[in-house]
Design a protein around this motif. Structure first.
Motif, short mmCIF file in Angstrom:
data_model
loop_
_atom_site.label_atom_id
_atom_site.label_comp_id
_atom_site.label_asym_id
_atom_site.label_seq_id
_atom_site.Cartn_x
_atom_site.Cartn_y
_atom_site.Cartn_z
N TRP A 175 0.83 -1.20 0.00
CA TRP A 175 0.00 0.00 0.00
C TRP A 175 0.87 1.26 0.00
CZ3 TRP A 175 -0.40 4.31 2.97
CH2 TRP A 175 -1.51 5.13 2.74
N ALA A 176 0.52 2.20 -0.87
CA ALA A 176 1.19 3.50 -0.93
C ALA A 176 0.13 4.57 -1.15
CB ALA A 176 2.22 3.52 -2.05
N HIS A 177 0.20 5.63 -0.41
CA HIS A 177 -0.83 6.67 -0.45
C HIS A 177 -0.92 7.32 -1.82
CE1 HIS A 177 -2.45 10.78 0.50
NE2 HIS A 177 -3.40 9.98 0.93
N ASN A 178 -2.15 7.46 -2.29
CA ASN A 178 -2.43 8.18 -3.53
C ASN A 178 -2.87 9.58 -3.13
OD1 ASN A 178 -3.24 9.21 -5.96
ND2 ASN A 178 -4.70 7.58 -6.41
N PRO A 179 -2.07 10.59 -3.38
CA PRO A 179 -2.43 11.94 -2.94
C PRO A 179 -3.71 12.46 -3.59
CG PRO A 179 -0.21 11.90 -3.88
CD PRO A 179 -0.79 10.54 -4.01
N ALA A 180 -4.08 11.92 -4.75
CA ALA A 180 -5.30 12.36 -5.43
C ALA A 180 -6.55 11.73 -4.82
CB ALA A 180 -5.21 12.01 -6.91
N ALA A 181 -6.40 10.68 -4.03
CA ALA A 181 -7.56 10.00 -3.47
C ALA A 181 -8.07 10.67 -2.21
CB ALA A 181 -7.21 8.55 -3.15
#
Length: 119
Positions: free
Chosen positions: A113-119
């Motif tokens: 898991w890696a954070h999606n800044p657009a989400a």
């Protein structure tokens, strides 16, 4: 040498190219050009070796998410729906680049898991 003028063969080539370009949107309208997440099989954590190695779970609330290794968001806020590897913006089951040909649950989680800044 041929009796046909060169211009005729050029016209034929241009017609063929324009016809090919015109066919592309028609093929996409028919639905042959894209796979949909609903059509993809769901990742089975029990049988899929990639899912097993990444400790994928369909319900992130039952997983042990390590907040120390993921500093973007606390472990309790890490889900597939806000991961950068998920390829769709909506839907219960979404395609994921880590599981090609499969769909993951929006409430799932895995070690990559890696954070999606657009989400």
């Amino acid at each position: 040498m041929s009796d046909k003028p060169i211009n005729t063969s050029r016209r034929d080539a241009v017609k063929l190219m324009l016809g090919g370009f015109a066919a592309v949107p028609v093929i996409n309208l028919v639905g042959l050009g894209t796979a949909r997440a609903e059509d993809l099989p769901h990742v089975d954590a029990a049988t899929n070796p990639i899912a097993q190695s990444l400790h994928y779970v369909e319900d992130a609330n039952v997983s042990e998410r390590n907040p120390v290794t993921k500093t973007e968001l606390p472990g309790a806020e890490q889900f597939c729906h806000n991961c950068q590897f998920v390829q769709a913006d909506s839907g219960t089951w979404r395609p994921c680049t880590l599981f090609p040909g499969y769909a993951v649950n929006e409430n799932g989680w895995c070690l990559s898991w890696a954070h999606n800044p657009a989400a």
